[in-house]
Design a protein around this motif. Structure first.
Motif, PDB file in Angstrom:
ATOM      1  N   LYS A  46       0.847  -1.206   0.000  1.00 40.38           N
ATOM      2  CA  LYS A  46       0.000   0.000   0.000  1.00 40.38           C
ATOM      3  C   LYS A  46       0.877   1.248   0.000  1.00 40.38           C
ATOM      4  CE  LYS A  46      -3.850  -2.328   1.108  1.00 40.38           C
ATOM      5  NZ  LYS A  46      -4.833  -2.564   0.067  1.00 40.38           N
ATOM      6  N   THR A 179      -6.283  -5.946 -11.128  1.00 42.24           N
ATOM      7  CA  THR A 179      -7.516  -5.925 -10.345  1.00 42.24           C
ATOM      8  C   THR A 179      -8.676  -5.872 -11.329  1.00 42.24           C
ATOM      9  OG1 THR A 179      -6.432  -4.740  -8.556  1.00 42.24           O
ATOM     10  CG2 THR A 179      -8.845  -4.604  -8.632  1.00 42.24           C
ATOM     11  N   ASP A 373     -12.331   3.254  -3.408  1.00 43.78           N
ATOM     12  CA  ASP A 373     -11.719   3.272  -2.070  1.00 43.78           C
ATOM     13  C   ASP A 373     -10.417   2.481  -2.027  1.00 43.78           C
ATOM     14  OD1 ASP A 373     -12.893   0.846  -2.433  1.00 43.78           O
ATOM     15  OD2 ASP A 373     -13.974   0.805  -0.519  1.00 43.78           O
ATOM     16  N   ARG A 374      -9.977   1.937  -3.165  1.00 43.12           N
ATOM     17  CA  ARG A 374      -8.786   1.073  -3.179  1.00 43.12           C
ATOM     18  C   ARG A 374      -7.704   1.521  -4.132  1.00 43.12           C
ATOM     19  NH1 ARG A 374      -9.735  -4.964  -4.754  1.00 43.12           N
ATOM     20  NH2 ARG A 374      -7.481  -4.806  -4.937  1.00 43.12           N
ATOM     21  N   PHE A 382      -4.028   3.443   0.047  1.00 47.24           N
ATOM     22  CA  PHE A 382      -4.482   2.935  -1.258  1.00 47.24           C
ATOM     23  C   PHE A 382      -3.484   1.910  -1.805  1.00 47.24           C
ATOM     24  CE2 PHE A 382      -7.392   6.242  -0.678  1.00 47.24           C
ATOM     25  CZ  PHE A 382      -8.437   6.079  -1.572  1.00 47.24           C
ATOM     26  N   ASP A 383      -3.978   1.014  -2.681  1.00 41.25           N
ATOM     27  CA  ASP A 383      -3.096   0.018  -3.300  1.00 41.25           C
ATOM     28  C   ASP A 383      -1.939   0.740  -4.009  1.00 41.25           C
ATOM     29  OD1 ASP A 383      -4.989  -1.747  -2.476  1.00 41.25           O
ATOM     30  OD2 ASP A 383      -5.471  -2.545  -4.462  1.00 41.25           O
TER      31      ASP A 383
END
Ligand code: NIG
Ligand code: FE
Length: 418
Positions: A46, A179, A373-374, A382-383
């Protein structure tokens, strides 16, 4: 205190798109922060810290990063989020490409049984393994081009068996580095066997496909193609209401060729995104803005099909609608999976400024597919999906078009392409 996987230092610019909730709109979209001589720290996959290089040592607090990348003369951005694609598909439609060059329109070809229905024939005769292999090739090429998150739609199956198979292909592709977000688009076209009675196909989508999709939990979104020759506003409303009742989030293909009122429906139903919007009216823009629906613009489609007008991007921004960009990568209306190409088209054809286009292709695109949110930002928590671009000024990315500037792709803190 966590161990540091990676730090980046000395970037000529970092575009973090950080702070606040939701997609960027209005002044925040027009004028996002640029950090000059930027640095960042990644721990546990992250983003831990982002700031100026002069603050890096203090933020590291004595920890030694496992890897340090110095990026003088480089721009650092979040990984691109392609929030509208039609992966999986079986193969290309080169013959139709040539027919269009010779003067046939996309909708004429579709009405004659080509278009989406030719991809349906290809899909149904291709094995699941081959579809997964094909999808993996596309996703790998996209990752090298800086696209670290992808929304993938079914929609070339158009029967319960084959639509579920498309979603299974997407599920299998989740094992790769990107993702993925899965969307059920059973209402992409009326399949040949239901042409005499389209409403019977709508019944099938609502009564058979949706419950199975929901039960299996293999899609996060439901989408409908609202267009002449595809689904009417009423059919769309029926399918999307049922989808919402099953717990799916909503997306709509609207105003691609004709205005049928789909944008108003998107606002009424609280859809996450309304995509294409070439023919959206001023009144509908206000409805989208108040409902917070993200406008996903696809200038690659207009370019590929030679259709005008392009979506009124500047008016959407001025109306306070959050604007995102996507390729719409598919064999019929945009055989282009390069987000950098889309950035150039967004600047030259939609008149987005370079930094607006990059915000639309990252943070806002993440919000358009439920990943806000990622991913899509370089912000604590955050990623760590990060691009190092071989340019000193972010404006060079869309300005110098037709070439990739991506030097490094970092996904979840790991270097996946150099
Ligand atoms: O987004 N509009 C419908 N679907 C795609 C085209 C799909 C195809 O032609 O295969 C689109 O343009
Ligand atoms: Fe599409």
């Amino acid at each position: 205190v966590s161990a540091v996987d990676l730090c980046i230092a000395g970037a000529s610019e970092i575009l973090p798109f950080r702070g606040g909730d939701g997609p960027l709109v209005g002044p925040a979209f027009r004028d996002p922060e640029v950090i000059h001589d930027g640095a960042l720290i990644v721990s546990d996959g992250k983003i831990e810290w982002v700031g100026e290089t002069q603050g890096l040592e203090r933020a590291l607090a004595g920890r030694r990063p496992a890897r340090r990348i110095d990026t003088p003369g480089r721009v650092v951005t979040p990984g691109f989020v392609d929030c509208h694609t039609h992966i999986p598909f079986a193969r290309g439609r080169e013959a139709e490409f040539e027919m269009r060059i010779e003067g046939k329109s996309y909708l004429e070809i579709a009405a004659a049984g080509g278009g989406i229905l030719s991809s349906v024939r290809h899909f149904r005769e291709t094995s699941t393994n081959d579809l997964v292999a094909r999808g993996r090739e596309h996703l790998t090429a996209m990752l090298r081009g800086g696209t670290t998150s992808v929304e993938c739609k079914s929609g070339y199956g158009l029967s319960t068996e084959h639509e579920l198979r498309a979603l299974e292909v997407i599920r299998a592709l989740q094992s790769g580095p990107s993702t993925l977000v899965a969307t059920f688009l059973g209402a992409h076209a009326i399949p040949a066997e239901h042409r005499p009675d389209p409403d019977a196909y709508v019944d099938l989508v609502v009564e058979e496909m949706l419950p199975q999709v929901a039960r299996q939990g293999i899609a996060r979104f439901c989408d409908v193609f609202i267009e002449e020759g595809a689904f009417s506003l009423e059919q769309g409303r029926r399918i999307l209401t049922a989808a919402r009742d099953c717990g799916l989030l909503l997306k709509l293909h609207v105003d691609e060729f004709h205005s049928l009122g789909g944008a108003t429906l998107a606002a009424e139903l609280g859809a996450v995104s309304a995509d294409h919007l070439d023919h959206v009216s001023d009144r509908e823009m206000r409805a989208l803005a108040s409902a917070g629906v993200v406008a996903v613009l696809t200038p690659g489609v207009n370019t590929f099909l030679g259709t005008a007008p392009f979506a009124p991007a500047r008016k959407l921004v001025d109306a306070g609608v959050p604007v995102a960009l996507a390729t719409d990568f598919n064999p019929g209306s945009c055989m282009c999976a390069s987000m950098e190409t889309i950035l150039s088209l967004a600047c030259t054809q939609l008149r987005l400024r370079p930094i607006e286009a990059i915000a639309a292709a990252t943070r806002n695109a993440a919000h358009a597919c439920g990943l806000g949110d990622r991913v899509g930002r370089l912000e604590r928590g955050f990623d760590a999906d990060i691009l190092v671009m071989g340019v000193e000024d972010h404006r060079t990315i869309p300005y110098h078009f037709g070439t990739s500037h991506v030097e490094l792709v970092i996904k979840g803190g790991k270097l996946v392409h150099a």
